[in-house]
Write an enzyme that holds these catalytic residues in place. Structure first.
Site, PDB file in Angstrom:
ATOM      1  CG  ASP A 125      -1.981   0.860   1.390  1.00  0.00           C
ATOM      2  OD1 ASP A 125      -1.682   1.973   0.113  1.00  0.00           O
ATOM      3  OD2 ASP A 125      -3.311   0.675   2.095  1.00  0.00           O
ATOM      4  NE  ARG A 127      -4.488   3.566   0.314  1.00  0.00           N
ATOM      5  CZ  ARG A 127      -5.523   2.986   0.959  1.00  0.00           C
ATOM      6  NH1 ARG A 127      -6.598   3.046   0.192  1.00  0.00           N
ATOM      7  NH2 ARG A 127      -5.659   2.038   0.842  1.00  0.00           N
TER       8      ARG A 127
END
Length: 200
Positions: A125, A127
Site C-alpha cells: 500500500d 498511499r
C-alpha cells in the site's frame, strides 16, 4: 503546496454538493477532489470520508472490491448528515491502473492482493493520506468523524492537528468474489470488516 484550483456546485443522484479541485498547478489533469455537502457545518464536527480512486470499482462496478459501494454509501451518508468526501487520486493503493491490472492477472493465478503487489516489486500500500490532512486544513476543518474501516487513516488523523472525534464504520456486505480481497484487508492491514465478512 496544493491549493484550490477550481470549484463549482455539483448536483448528484445523492444530493447537492460543492466540488473543489486541489493541486499544485492548474495544469494538473488529475487533481484531488473535495465533495462538500451543502449541509456541512464547518464550526462543528465534520463527517469526512477519505476515499482513494478506484476506476474498476467506481466506474466499471467491479465485484473484486467494494470501493464503488463505499463511495456511494459515503455520498448518501454525507448528503444526509453533512460533511466532506476527499477523493484522492491514488488508484490501486497508489500503484496506478496499469500495475493494478497486472496485479489482477497475478491474482488470477492464486496470489492475494498484497502478494501480487509485492511480486511486481511494488509496496503493498503506497498511499499517503497527508494530502487529506492538508486539504482539511485549507478548508478550515478542526474536528471530524471519519467514515472508514482502515486503522491507518485513523492514525494519520490522530497524528495530525485535526481532532478525531469518532470512527463511523462503512459496512458493505462481502460477495463470493471479493470475500478473499476483504479477508486480506482484514488480516494484513487490520481493517475492521467483521460485519462485512459475516454475510458469507
Amino acid at each position: 503546496m496544493i491549493k484550490i484550483q477550481a470549484e463549482s456546485k455539483l448536483p448528484t443522484d445523492f444530493g447537492n454538493f460543492k466540488i473543489v479541485a486541489f493541486s499544485e498547478s492548474q495544469e494538473d489533469w488529475m487533481p484531488h477532489i473535495a465533495l462538500i455537502s451543502e449541509n456541512t457545518d464547518f464550526n462543528g464536527v465534520v463527517n469526512v470520508r477519505i476515499h482513494s480512486e478506484c476506476i474498476t470499482g467506481e466506474i466499471f462496478h467491479s465485484q473484486k472490491c467494494e470501493c464503488g459501494q463505499q463511495l456511494d454509501a459515503s455520498m448518501k451518508y454525507i448528503d444526509e448528515n453533512g460533511g466532506i468526501i476527499l477523493y484522492l487520486r491514488q488508484e490501486g493503493r497508489n500503484i496506478g491502473i496499469i500495475n493494478k491490472i497486472k496485479a489482477y492477472q497475478l491474482q488470477e493465478l492464486g496470489l492475494d492482493t498484497v502478494e501480487a503487489n509485492l511480486q511486481l516489486g511494488l509496496p503493498a500500500d503506497d498511499r499517503d493520506f497527508n494530502v487529506a490532512i492538508e486539504i482539511l486544513n485549507i478548508l478550515g476543518v478542526k474536528k471530524i468523524n471519519l467514515l472508514t474501516n482502515n486503522p491507518e487513516k485513523l492514525s494519520f488523523v490522530e497524528n495530525s492537528n485535526i481532532q478525531l472525534v469518532k470512527r463511523i464504520p462503512l459496512n458493505i456486505k462481502a460477495n463470493h468474489i471479493n470475500k478473499s480481497y476483504l479477508e486480506t484487508k482484514k488480516t494484513y492491514f487490520g481493517h475492521q470488516l467483521e460485519e462485512a465478512l459475516s454475510s458469507i
